[in-house]
Scaffold this active site. Structure first.
Site, PDB file in Angstrom:
ATOM      1  CB  SER A 169      -0.801   0.062   1.333  1.00 47.18           C
ATOM      2  OG  SER A 169      -1.995  -1.006   0.715  1.00 47.18           O
ATOM      3  CE  LYS A 172      -4.453   1.888  -0.154  1.00 49.37           C
ATOM      4  NZ  LYS A 172      -4.316   0.402   0.034  1.00 49.37           N
ATOM      5  CB  SER A 226      -3.969   1.546   4.145  1.00 50.81           C
ATOM      6  OG  SER A 226      -3.147   1.035   3.029  1.00 50.81           O
ATOM      7  CE  LYS A 331      -1.271   4.568   2.585  1.00 48.88           C
ATOM      8  NZ  LYS A 331      -1.052   3.378   3.473  1.00 48.88           N
TER       9      LYS A 331
END
Length: 393
Positions: A169, A172, A226, A331
């Site tokens: 992820s 993203k 997420s 993140k």
């Protein structure tokens, strides 16, 4: 003489009376005995008749079941055994131990047996390449790590930073960068469709098909929590569609000089989304320049209204709520092929740092690695540097 005759008459009279009394009582005794014998005989005949009838019924019932249901032989035998026990009990006979066991077996409910099979753990790509066995001076859990001073580009710590691995992820972050640079209407409503459901890992989502949120809220959930369906919906509804969006993701990576990076979809669920620690450090540095990405990725939590429901989402990075940290952008990411991943921009010991951790083993291991790096940098800052020697003369 007259006295003797009198005594003889008295004896005869007494004998006659006794005989008469005996004769009168004899029919009553005989009748009683006869009645008792008749009752016993009738009871015996009735019992025999009942036994014969029950035996006939019991014999017929299993025969009919055996004739009609051939596939249930064991059940029929059990029922037959139970019938025999009942017949024997009616006739006064004691059933055998085998028959009692058969009867109890019929009454015992069948229990389903569950067998659990443990699936073998899938190795991450880092494990397959032997990167987790690499040693480093900080004894990190992550196979790959990179710490850079954002202002001077000085590399403070590195470990396998050139390895190209799945990034989960962390993808993203590029999704958010493309959306932010497109200047799209963040208030435009987007509806989750079946196309947004995960077909890579089969993961679940709290955003049901049919849920409608603004583009800004979708971006918020994608960066903070997420949320996979939100991230896919951002790419799907981009002008030109999902394929155009993925093409722009790869174009942006090339523009930034991220030569080790490749994207195939906007969520990170595919293990074909890959990059290196060096490229990711570049991405973090560029994304940090976008205020919307800083704000949404470091949000501790967010509530959304979906009809009558109110959903509360938390940040996937628990360090956000830690007062010891001053995080400007972050993140997280995880799939089995990538391990636990984390990228951050944070201020440590007065320095703006970029941290990258890839393929970490254990749910909390990437956070522990970040803590070790922070303490190490703080110790380095407190240690006085040796002063240059003054020239003599």
């Amino acid at each position: 003489m007259s006295l003797g005759v009198f005594r003889i008459r008295k004896l005869i009279l007494a004998a006659t009376v006794a005989a008469w009394v005996g004769v009168c009582a004899l029919p009553t005794v005989v009748n009683a005995a006869s009645s008792s014998a008749k009752v016993a005989k009738a009871a015996k005949a009735s019992s025999a008749k009942a036994v014969t009838k029950r035996t006939a019924v019991s014999a017929k019932a299993p025969t009919r079941k055996l004739a009609t249901v051939q596939s249930k032989k064991s059940v029929a035998v059990a029922k037959k055994g139970s019938s025999r026990v009942k017949v024997q009990m009616a006739s006064g006979k004691k059933p055998t131990a085998r028959q009692v066991a058969a009867r109890s077996e019929v009454r015992k409910p069948l229990k389903a047996t569950m067998v659990r099979v443990m699936a073998p753990a899938r190795l991450s790509m880092g494990e397959q390449l032997g990167l987790r066995s690499s040693d480093d001076r900080l004894e990190l859990n992550s196979s790959v790590a990179l710490v850079i001073d954002q202002e001077t580009n000085e590399v403070l710590f590195s470990k396998n930073d050139a390895a190209v691995l799945p990034i989960a992820s962390l993808t993203k972050l590029m999704t958010g960068l493309v959306i932010a640079d497109a200047n799209l209407d963040m208030n435009e409503l987007i509806t989750i469709t079946q196309d947004d459901v995960d077909t890579y890992k089969g993961s679940s989502s709290r955003l049901a098909v049919g849920s409608t949120l603004s583009r800004g809220e979708m971006m918020h959930l994608a960066l903070m929590s997420s949320e996979n369906r939100a991230a896919n919906a951002l790419g799907r509804t981009y002008p030109g569609g999902l394929s155009e969006f993925v093409r722009l993701m790869n174009n942006k990576a090339r523009q930034l000089g991220m030569g080790d990076t490749r994207y195939v979809e906007p969520t990170g669920l595919s293990s074909l989304n890959q990059s290196s620690a060096r490229d990711l450090a570049t991405l973090v540095s560029v994304a940090y320049e976008r205020p919307i990405l800083r704000s949404l990725s470091t949000s501790p939590g967010h509530e959304i209204e979906l009809g009558r429901r109110t959903l509360h989402y938390n940040n996937s990075n628990r360090l956000i709520k830690n007062p010891d940290w001053e995080i400007g952008l972050q993140k997280t990411g995880y799939i089995s092929e990538a391990g636990r991943c984390l990228v951050m921009q944070a201020k440590v010991a007065g320095r703006q740092l970029i941290m990258v951790f890839l393929d970490s083993a254990g749910k909390l291991s990437r956070m522990q690695d970040a803590e070790r790096v922070r303490r190490w940098v703080e110790v380095q800052a407190e240690t006085p540097r040796p002063m240059a020697a003054r020239p003599q003369g």
